[in-house]
Each structure stands twice: as structure tokens, then as C-alpha cells.
Write a protein that holds these residues in place. Structure first.
Motif, PDB file in Angstrom:
ATOM      1  N   LEU A  20       0.857  -1.190   0.000  1.00  0.00           N
ATOM      2  CA  LEU A  20       0.000   0.000   0.000  1.00  0.00           C
ATOM      3  C   LEU A  20       0.890   1.237   0.000  1.00  0.00           C
ATOM      4  CD1 LEU A  20      -2.542  -1.029   2.780  1.00  0.00           C
ATOM      5  CD2 LEU A  20      -2.940  -1.044   0.301  1.00  0.00           C
ATOM      6  N   CYS A  21       0.361   2.329  -0.532  1.00  0.00           N
ATOM      7  CA  CYS A  21       1.081   3.605  -0.522  1.00  0.00           C
ATOM      8  C   CYS A  21       0.065   4.703  -0.215  1.00  0.00           C
ATOM      9  CB  CYS A  21       1.694   3.881  -1.891  1.00  0.00           C
ATOM     10  SG  CYS A  21       3.019   2.738  -2.289  1.00  0.00           S
ATOM     11  N   GLY A  22       0.558   5.927  -0.111  1.00  0.00           N
ATOM     12  CA  GLY A  22      -0.355   7.050   0.103  1.00  0.00           C
ATOM     13  C   GLY A  22      -1.187   7.353  -1.131  1.00  0.00           C
ATOM     14  N   ARG A  78      -1.119   5.983  -5.722  1.00  0.00           N
ATOM     15  CA  ARG A  78      -0.371   5.117  -6.645  1.00  0.00           C
ATOM     16  C   ARG A  78       0.227   5.966  -7.741  1.00  0.00           C
ATOM     17  NH1 ARG A  78      -4.513   0.088  -6.277  1.00  0.00           N
ATOM     18  NH2 ARG A  78      -3.627  -0.726  -4.346  1.00  0.00           N
ATOM     19  N   CYS A  79       1.547   6.036  -7.735  1.00  0.00           N
ATOM     20  CA  CYS A  79       2.229   6.824  -8.760  1.00  0.00           C
ATOM     21  C   CYS A  79       2.047   6.087 -10.082  1.00  0.00           C
ATOM     22  CB  CYS A  79       3.705   6.930  -8.432  1.00  0.00           C
ATOM     23  SG  CYS A  79       4.002   7.509  -6.751  1.00  0.00           S
ATOM     24  N   ARG A  80       1.636   6.796 -11.100  1.00  0.00           N
ATOM     25  CA  ARG A  80       1.390   6.141 -12.391  1.00  0.00           C
ATOM     26  C   ARG A  80       2.671   5.513 -12.931  1.00  0.00           C
ATOM     27  NH1 ARG A  80      -3.073   4.703 -11.842  1.00  0.00           N
ATOM     28  NH2 ARG A  80      -2.910   3.848 -13.949  1.00  0.00           N
ATOM     29  N   TYR A  81       3.816   6.074 -12.567  1.00  0.00           N
ATOM     30  CA  TYR A  81       5.113   5.661 -13.127  1.00  0.00           C
ATOM     31  C   TYR A  81       5.822   4.626 -12.256  1.00  0.00           C
ATOM     32  CZ  TYR A  81       6.349   8.884  -9.453  1.00  0.00           C
ATOM     33  OH  TYR A  81       6.428   9.495  -8.235  1.00  0.00           O
ATOM     34  N   CYS A  82       5.140   4.093 -11.257  1.00  0.00           N
ATOM     35  CA  CYS A  82       5.796   3.219 -10.273  1.00  0.00           C
ATOM     36  C   CYS A  82       6.490   2.030 -10.956  1.00  0.00           C
ATOM     37  CB  CYS A  82       4.747   2.690  -9.295  1.00  0.00           C
ATOM     38  SG  CYS A  82       5.454   1.602  -8.052  1.00  0.00           S
ATOM     39  N   PHE A  83       7.727   1.758 -10.585  1.00  0.00           N
ATOM     40  CA  PHE A  83       8.424   0.615 -11.192  1.00  0.00           C
ATOM     41  C   PHE A  83       8.069  -0.686 -10.477  1.00  0.00           C
ATOM     42  CE2 PHE A  83      11.709  -0.908  -8.325  1.00  0.00           C
ATOM     43  CZ  PHE A  83      11.845   0.129  -7.424  1.00  0.00           C
ATOM     44  N   LEU A 109       3.178  -4.891  -7.745  1.00  0.00           N
ATOM     45  CA  LEU A 109       2.609  -5.163  -6.412  1.00  0.00           C
ATOM     46  C   LEU A 109       1.126  -4.829  -6.356  1.00  0.00           C
ATOM     47  CD1 LEU A 109       5.287  -3.693  -3.926  1.00  0.00           C
ATOM     48  CD2 LEU A 109       5.140  -6.013  -4.814  1.00  0.00           C
ATOM     49  N   PHE A 110       0.712  -3.889  -7.212  1.00  0.00           N
ATOM     50  CA  PHE A 110      -0.673  -3.411  -7.148  1.00  0.00           C
ATOM     51  C   PHE A 110      -1.559  -4.022  -8.235  1.00  0.00           C
ATOM     52  CE2 PHE A 110       2.094   0.514  -6.621  1.00  0.00           C
ATOM     53  CZ  PHE A 110       2.274   0.326  -5.255  1.00  0.00           C
ATOM     54  N   MET A 111      -0.923  -4.674  -9.204  1.00  0.00           N
ATOM     55  CA  MET A 111      -1.697  -5.117 -10.364  1.00  0.00           C
ATOM     56  C   MET A 111      -2.608  -6.298 -10.012  1.00  0.00           C
ATOM     57  SD  MET A 111       1.217  -4.558 -13.273  1.00  0.00           S
ATOM     58  CE  MET A 111       0.485  -5.570 -14.544  1.00  0.00           C
ATOM     59  N   GLY A 168       8.545  -0.880  -0.048  1.00  0.00           N
ATOM     60  CA  GLY A 168       7.289  -1.518  -0.420  1.00  0.00           C
ATOM     61  C   GLY A 168       6.960  -1.188  -1.863  1.00  0.00           C
ATOM     62  N   GLY A 169       5.791  -0.582  -2.045  1.00  0.00           N
ATOM     63  CA  GLY A 169       4.849   0.020  -1.138  1.00  0.00           C
ATOM     64  C   GLY A 169       5.516   1.008  -0.164  1.00  0.00           C
ATOM     65  N   ASP A 170       4.725   1.477   0.746  1.00  0.00           N
ATOM     66  CA  ASP A 170       5.223   2.489   1.672  1.00  0.00           C
ATOM     67  C   ASP A 170       5.158   1.965   3.103  1.00  0.00           C
ATOM     68  OD1 ASP A 170       5.649   4.827   3.241  1.00  0.00           O
ATOM     69  OD2 ASP A 170       5.111   6.029   1.494  1.00  0.00           O
ATOM     70  N   THR A 183       9.983   6.197   1.797  1.00  0.00           N
ATOM     71  CA  THR A 183       8.589   6.628   1.931  1.00  0.00           C
ATOM     72  C   THR A 183       8.261   7.862   1.093  1.00  0.00           C
ATOM     73  OG1 THR A 183       6.880   7.392   3.478  1.00  0.00           O
ATOM     74  CG2 THR A 183       9.148   7.949   4.039  1.00  0.00           C
ATOM     75  N   LYS A 184       7.058   7.841   0.546  1.00  0.00           N
ATOM     76  CA  LYS A 184       6.554   9.043  -0.126  1.00  0.00           C
ATOM     77  C   LYS A 184       5.499   9.729   0.741  1.00  0.00           C
ATOM     78  CE  LYS A 184       4.899  10.926  -4.450  1.00  0.00           C
ATOM     79  NZ  LYS A 184       5.405  11.224  -5.771  1.00  0.00           N
ATOM     80  N   MET A 185       5.384   9.292   1.991  1.00  0.00           N
ATOM     81  CA  MET A 185       4.287   9.803   2.817  1.00  0.00           C
ATOM     82  C   MET A 185       4.363  11.310   3.097  1.00  0.00           C
ATOM     83  SD  MET A 185       1.615   8.245   3.327  1.00  0.00           S
ATOM     84  CE  MET A 185       1.441   6.532   3.697  1.00  0.00           C
ATOM     85  N   LEU A 192      13.102   9.978   0.992  1.00  0.00           N
ATOM     86  CA  LEU A 192      11.839  10.584   0.564  1.00  0.00           C
ATOM     87  C   LEU A 192      11.736  10.594  -0.959  1.00  0.00           C
ATOM     88  CD1 LEU A 192      11.695  13.514   3.146  1.00  0.00           C
ATOM     89  CD2 LEU A 192      11.078  11.115   3.424  1.00  0.00           C
ATOM     90  N   HIS A 193      10.592  11.042  -1.429  1.00  0.00           N
ATOM     91  CA  HIS A 193      10.304  10.863  -2.856  1.00  0.00           C
ATOM     92  C   HIS A 193       9.543  12.080  -3.387  1.00  0.00           C
ATOM     93  CE1 HIS A 193       8.393   7.829  -5.947  1.00  0.00           C
ATOM     94  NE2 HIS A 193       8.797   8.941  -6.511  1.00  0.00           N
ATOM     95  N   PHE A 194      10.184  13.227  -3.301  1.00  0.00           N
ATOM     96  CA  PHE A 194       9.610  14.430  -3.923  1.00  0.00           C
ATOM     97  C   PHE A 194      10.055  14.447  -5.385  1.00  0.00           C
ATOM     98  CE2 PHE A 194       9.804  15.772   0.537  1.00  0.00           C
ATOM     99  CZ  PHE A 194       8.622  16.482   0.701  1.00  0.00           C
TER     100      PHE A 194
HETATM  101  S1  SF4 Z   1       5.139   5.663  -3.485  1.00  0.00           S
HETATM  102 FE1  SF4 Z   1       6.759   4.425  -4.414  1.00  0.00          FE
HETATM  103  S2  SF4 Z   1       6.033   2.304  -4.281  1.00  0.00           S
HETATM  104 FE2  SF4 Z   1       4.262   3.670  -3.904  1.00  0.00          FE
HETATM  105  S3  SF4 Z   1       3.304   3.904  -5.925  1.00  0.00           S
HETATM  106 FE3  SF4 Z   1       4.734   5.601  -5.661  1.00  0.00          FE
HETATM  107  S4  SF4 Z   1       6.638   4.890  -6.620  1.00  0.00           S
HETATM  108 FE4  SF4 Z   1       5.357   3.085  -6.244  1.00  0.00          FE
END
Ligand code: SF4
Length: 394
Positions: free
Chosen positions: A100-102, A104-109, A113-115, A146-148, A177-179, A211-213
């Protein structure tokens, strides 16, 4: 009262018309949608090309090139020693703690995990993974991802971190985390989290938050407040972001991102070439162009703002792009599964349409260590251990 509402259906995004929802449901059946009320609130809906919209709202282009990309582009399956536990570089292990994440980034590599119909890859029980780390004294840092991991309750996360802290040879624990970006209130509203950081981020052994800004518009007042809580609790903060078409593939935007991150105490760490993941072509930038944007962005920045390294997280290792001329692109192994390969220098023929190492013809692989100076072409002058790249891609 929760300030943020998680949203899993496009139909619950009031700014999208019923026609858009119906069209885009073709995409979300394959690559599910996820967002929340805070992050959607950052979108300027009057702008079709709003960068935050681009990162979280699906586009039909995702279905455009079915031939492009892989489900597991960095071949993480090969580094998986048990479900949810990866060990690629000798000193680093990785726990997949959550799917799970905050949002779903469309570009997630790791969108696999979510499909739908995916295989469950996350760690169900952390204890065997901790036992594995205990039995591998070469592992000095563990990445929780993860996920986050911040989708776990702090009590659950605390249990895992506490168990890792009991292992002497584990020095650094990183939490990817991208939280702070997706939902800063996860941090602002949870007093147990800073307490946990204070307990486990000690002067001798720090907790790192990766982090993931991706865009300066994500650095809001709330995000800064969340970052401040992490810093004042004693964590070290770094940022890693992919270079994304239509989001930050503009030197001014990327420079602004790096600058603002340095102002708030988050060190730019890695900027990634977008991995060739299924459905992600609309977000990818060819490697040569991506490197040019990265270099241009760094031109007028202070040293604190330009600490990022531009890398491809390739199955063979982390490959840094270090130079470009009219004929060649120059790369170096930043991290390699076999430490003897780290620093290996790769000269490939320039290909302005290439996205990934696999799209380039390697001319020369060379290495110059203190006790080991080897320079040669792939025609045969280099030793076996130094020829892996060319052997794979010639
Ligand atoms: S936060 Fe990271 S793991 Fe979650 S959807 Fe975005 S890129 Fe993917």
C-alpha cells in the motif's frame, strides 16, 4: 478525525467527467488507481498538464505501447532470497513491507505489487527476514520499502526496527517513503512516530528516511511540517526521484526541486532514469535527454543542492551516467553486486532514442583500481569479471 481520505475509484474524483472516468477505467483495470484527498487537492485542474495530475491520474497513453517495458524491470526476482526479502549488494538488504502507498504513482516501477492477479511479494512475517540478516554479518544496512512502510501503524514498524536494532552489524536502517508528499498528516498527526525515531536514531546509528519528492509543487507547508518532525526527531533525510516526462524533465523545474529540498534539509540523493516498466513509456525520457536535463539543472546550484547522482537501477547494478559527447555516453558502475566491479567505466555509443542500458552498444569497458589497472575494448582485452556489461548487451 482523519484529515485525509484515501480514494480508490476514479468515479470519486469529482473533477473528472463521467466520460473521462469511463475512458480511463480501461487503464485502471490493468494499472489500478489510488490517491487521496490531500494530494488531489494540490492539482490545478484548469491545467491539463499539471505535474501532480500527471503523476497520479491515469492516461490512455499507458496502454499505448504494449511491447514496451517489463513487469519487473530491474529483475528484482533474481535478488529475492525469500518472499519480501531482497539481497543484491553484499552490505544491503531490502524488506518489502507493504503493498500500500499514500497513492499510486502512475510511473511506479513496482506497480506489479498493485496489479490484479499479482503474486504476493511482501513480507508476511518479518522474523525469518530478521533471522536472515542476523546470519549475514556483511549486511550493515537494511532498507524498509514496499509500497510504503508508513502505511503500517507505527507500532508494527517499531517492532521491526527494534528487532533490527538488536543486530550489532546493522548500522543504518533506511525507510523509503513518499508519505511526506502523499499524506504529510500521517506524520503530523502521529506522536508515536517521532518518539520511535528518537529511540532508534541514535548518535551512533541513524535512521534514514529516503523521501520521494518529484516536483516543487509537492513541497507544501504541510510537507515541510512533516519533514521538520522527521529531522527534529533525529532522522537523516535524503530524496530520490525518477526523471519523469512532463513532470520534472525541465532543467528549471528540476533545479527548483533540488534547491527547495536543500532549503528544507532534504539532501538530493539519487535521480533515477525511469525504469522501462510495463505501461510507463509516457513517463520515460530517453537517457541522453534525461542526462542533459540533469546536467543543465545542476548548473546554477550550490553544492548542497546538487548532490544527486543520476543512475540507472539496472539488473546488473546501479549505473551512473557521468558524461556525454557527440559520439558516446559515459557511465560507471556506482554499485555492483560484486564489489570488484564497482567503479567499472563503460563507454557506449550515443543513441538519442535509447532509454536503458540495453538500448546501447558498449564500445569499451575499463577499470582502474590501485592494484588493478585494466583498460581495453570489449574485443577481449578486459578480464572476464569486467566484461559482464558488454557480454550481456553486445
Ligand atoms: S510511493 Fe513508491 S512504491 Fe508507492 S506507488 Fe509511488 S513509486 Fe510506487
Amino acid at each position: 478525525m482523519a484529515k485525509v481520505r484515501y480514494i480508490k475509484n476514479l468515479a470519486d474524483v469529482p473533477q473528472l467527467s463521467p466520460q473521462e472516468v469511463s475512458q480511463l477505467s480501461r487503464v485502471t483495470r490493468k494499472f489500478p488507481f489510488g490517491a487521496n484527498s490531500y494530494y488531489l487537492g494540490l492539482i490545478n485542474w484548469a491545467d491539463e498538464n499539471d505535474p501532480i495530475r500527471r503523476m497520479v491520474i491515469p492516461t490512455l497513453e499507458e496502454l499505448g505501447d504494449e511491447e514496451w517495458g517489463a513487469v519487473d524491470p530491474s529483475r528484482e526476482a533474481a535478488d529475492t532470497v525469500a518472499p519480501g526479502l531482497q539481497h543484491k549488494y553484499p552490505d544491503t538488504a531490502l524488506f518489502l513491507l507493504s503493498d500500500l502507498c499514500g497513492g499510486r504513482c502512475r510511473y511506479c516501477f513496482r506497480k506489479r505489487l498493485f496489479m490484479p492477479h499479482r503474486e504476493h511479494e511482501i513480507l508476511k512475517d518479518y522474523r525469518p527476514a530478521v533471522a536472515y540478516i542476523k546470519a549475514h554479518p556483511e549486511v550493515n544496512n537494511v532498507l524498509l520499502t514496499g509500497g510504503d512502510p508508513l502505511r503500517l501503524a507505527t507500532a508494527g514498524l517499531r517492532e521491526i526496527i527494534s528487532a533490527l536494532r538488536e543486530i550489532d552489524h546493522v548500522q543504518i536502517i533506511r525507510i523509503g517513503t513518499k508519505m511526506p508528499v502523499f499524506n504529510p498528516f500521517r506524520i503530523i498527526d502521529d506522536p508515536a512516530l517521532p518518539e520511535m525515531i528518537k529511540e532508534f536514531s541514535t548518535p551512533e546509528k541513524r535512521l534514514y528516511f529516503m523521501l520521494h519528492f518529484c516536483h516543487p509543487n509537492e513541497i507544501t507547508r504541510e510537507a515541510i511540517a512533516a519533514v521538520d518532525i522527521l529531522i527534529t526527531s533525529g532522522a537523516i533525510l535524503c530524496n530520490q526521484n525518477p526523471l519523469l516526462r512532463g513532470v520534472n524533465d525541465n532543467p528549471e523545474v528540476l533545479a527548483e526541486l533540488y534547491k527547495k529540498l536543500s532549503f528544507i534539509g532534504v539532501s538530493p540523493y539519487y535521480t533515477f532514469q525511469t525504469r522501462p516498466t510495463i505501461g510507463n513509456k509516457p513517463y520515460a525520457v530517453p537517457l541522453v535527454r534525461a542526462y542533459q536535463v540533469f546536467q543543465e539543472a545542476k548548473k546554477n546550484l550550490s553544492g548542497t543542492a546538487k548532490r544527486a547522482t543520476f543512475v540507472m537501477s539496472h539488473a546488473l547494478g546501479k549505473i551512473e551516467v557521468v558524461g556525454l559527447d557527440h559520439f558516446h555516453i559515459y557511465m560507471r558502475y556506482h554499485r555492483a553486486p560484486d564489489p570488484a566491479d564497482t567503479g567499472e567505466f563503460i563507454v557506449a555509443r550515443r543513441n538519442d532514442g535509447g532509454y536503458w542500458l540495453d538500448d546501447f552498444v558498449i564500445d569499451t569497458v575499463s577499470f582502474a583500481g590501485i592494484n588493478d589497472t585494466v583498460v581495453g575494448s570489449t574485443a577481449g582485452a578486459v578480464t572476464d569479471s569486467r566484461i559482464k556489461v558488454s557480454a550481456h548487451y553486445r
